[in-house]
Design a protein around this motif. Structure first.
Motif, mmCIF file in Angstrom:
data_model
loop_
_atom_site.group_PDB
_atom_site.id
_atom_site.type_symbol
_atom_site.label_atom_id
_atom_site.label_comp_id
_atom_site.label_asym_id
_atom_site.label_seq_id
_atom_site.Cartn_x
_atom_site.Cartn_y
_atom_site.Cartn_z
ATOM 1 N N ARG A 211 0.916 -1.095 0.022
ATOM 2 C CA ARG A 211 0.007 -0.009 -0.119
ATOM 3 C C ARG A 211 0.920 1.287 0.054
ATOM 4 O O ARG A 211 2.077 1.218 0.436
ATOM 5 C CB ARG A 211 -0.685 0.038 1.303
ATOM 6 C CG ARG A 211 -1.875 -1.072 1.164
ATOM 7 C CD ARG A 211 -2.995 -1.248 2.250
ATOM 8 N NE ARG A 211 -3.976 -2.259 1.974
ATOM 9 C CZ ARG A 211 -4.536 -2.786 2.768
ATOM 10 N NH1 ARG A 211 -4.410 -2.487 4.082
ATOM 11 N NH2 ARG A 211 -5.430 -3.750 2.704
ATOM 12 N N THR A 212 0.183 2.313 -0.323
ATOM 13 C CA THR A 212 0.915 3.371 -0.340
ATOM 14 C C THR A 212 1.491 3.717 1.140
ATOM 15 O O THR A 212 1.075 3.642 2.311
ATOM 16 C CB THR A 212 -0.085 4.649 -0.470
ATOM 17 O OG1 THR A 212 -0.685 4.685 -1.845
ATOM 18 C CG2 THR A 212 0.618 6.008 -0.423
ATOM 19 N N GLY A 213 2.865 4.054 1.112
ATOM 20 C CA GLY A 213 3.530 4.596 2.092
ATOM 21 C C GLY A 213 4.063 3.392 2.994
ATOM 22 O O GLY A 213 5.089 3.584 3.927
ATOM 23 N N GLU A 214 4.172 2.120 2.334
ATOM 24 C CA GLU A 214 4.829 0.993 2.986
ATOM 25 C C GLU A 214 6.068 0.848 2.169
ATOM 26 O O GLU A 214 6.811 -0.382 2.836
ATOM 27 C CB GLU A 214 3.892 -0.426 2.601
ATOM 28 C CG GLU A 214 2.625 -0.255 3.365
ATOM 29 C CD GLU A 214 1.775 -1.643 3.377
ATOM 30 O OE1 GLU A 214 1.124 -1.971 4.243
ATOM 31 O OE2 GLU A 214 1.907 -2.213 2.459
ATOM 32 N N LYS B 109 7.487 0.712 -1.052
ATOM 33 C CA LYS B 109 7.805 0.179 -2.587
ATOM 34 C C LYS B 109 9.089 0.584 -3.031
ATOM 35 O O LYS B 109 9.755 -0.086 -3.599
ATOM 36 C CB LYS B 109 6.530 0.452 -3.283
ATOM 37 C CG LYS B 109 5.274 -0.318 -2.960
ATOM 38 C CD LYS B 109 4.177 -0.161 -4.107
ATOM 39 C CE LYS B 109 3.557 1.332 -3.982
ATOM 40 N NZ LYS B 109 2.929 1.847 -2.954
ATOM 41 N N THR B 110 9.111 1.862 -3.152
ATOM 42 C CA THR B 110 10.642 2.237 -3.734
ATOM 43 C C THR B 110 11.694 2.105 -2.888
ATOM 44 O O THR B 110 12.560 1.635 -3.760
ATOM 45 C CB THR B 110 10.609 3.966 -3.757
ATOM 46 O OG1 THR B 110 9.235 4.361 -4.378
ATOM 47 C CG2 THR B 110 11.719 4.612 -4.287
#
Length: 181
Positions: free
Chosen positions: A97-100, A102-103
């Motif tokens: 999810r967003t903020g977990e 990924k980048t």
């Protein structure tokens, strides 16, 4: 919390041993100087060149990436992010999810595969993200002696070739698609 993750998630369970091995290297890598940590890249490249097997260097590679991220960005990969990196490295999709992170997760398999000198492409959806990630996450790779590239819309053929020749290249899906065709 992580123990609960391993108990209820069979995918995470498959990677538990590798995560534990990566964690065991943390204290050893912490005491190395920046130069000594960077030297690890050349040692892993040599080992890969001899053995032609990434699985034999995955644990050390992920541990080195995590330590380098902490030193360059102040960001430490959590165990769930290590699992995400292992999943990606196995050619699977890691849903996050967003903020977990990924980048940050992508740096783990990118560094590992960048050691092969065959080139790694990290594909994103727009020029802003490609540029941002190449600058920020690129600090990890450059700290470890790998080079990074960036493909943007108005580049010449020569600029594109130079950037595609980098160990790790950030590119948008549109640019990659057009270059491939």
């Amino acid at each position: 919390m992580l123990k609960n993750l391993f108990n209820r998630n069979s995918i995470a369970n498959n990677y538990k041993n590798l995560v534990n091995q990566i964690n065991e290297l943390e204290n050893t890598l912490k005491i190395l100087t920046d130069s000594e940590l960077r030297t690890k890249t050349f040692q892993l490249q040599k080992k890969y060149k001899t053995e032609q097997d990434l699985s034999s260097i995955i644990v050390e590679s992920f541990a080195i990436t995590r330590e380098s991220s902490l030193r360059t960005l102040g960001l430490r990969h959590f165990d769930v992010q290590l699992i995400g990196g292992l999943v990606l490295n196995n050619g699977r999709i890691a849903e996050m999810r967003t903020g977990e992170g990924k980048t940050l997760v992508a740096t783990l398999p990118a560094y590992l595969n960048g050691l092969t000198k065959k080139g790694v492409h990290i594909v994103t959806v727009n020029d802003y993200l490609a540029s941002r990630d190449q600058v920020s996450m690129g600090q990890i790779y450059r700290f470890l002696g790998l080079d990074t590239g960036l493909i943007q819309e108005n580049m010449t053929i020569e600029e594109r070739q130079k950037n595609y020749d980098a160990d790790i290249t950030y590119v948008t899906n549109n640019e990659l698609g057009f270059d491939y065709l």
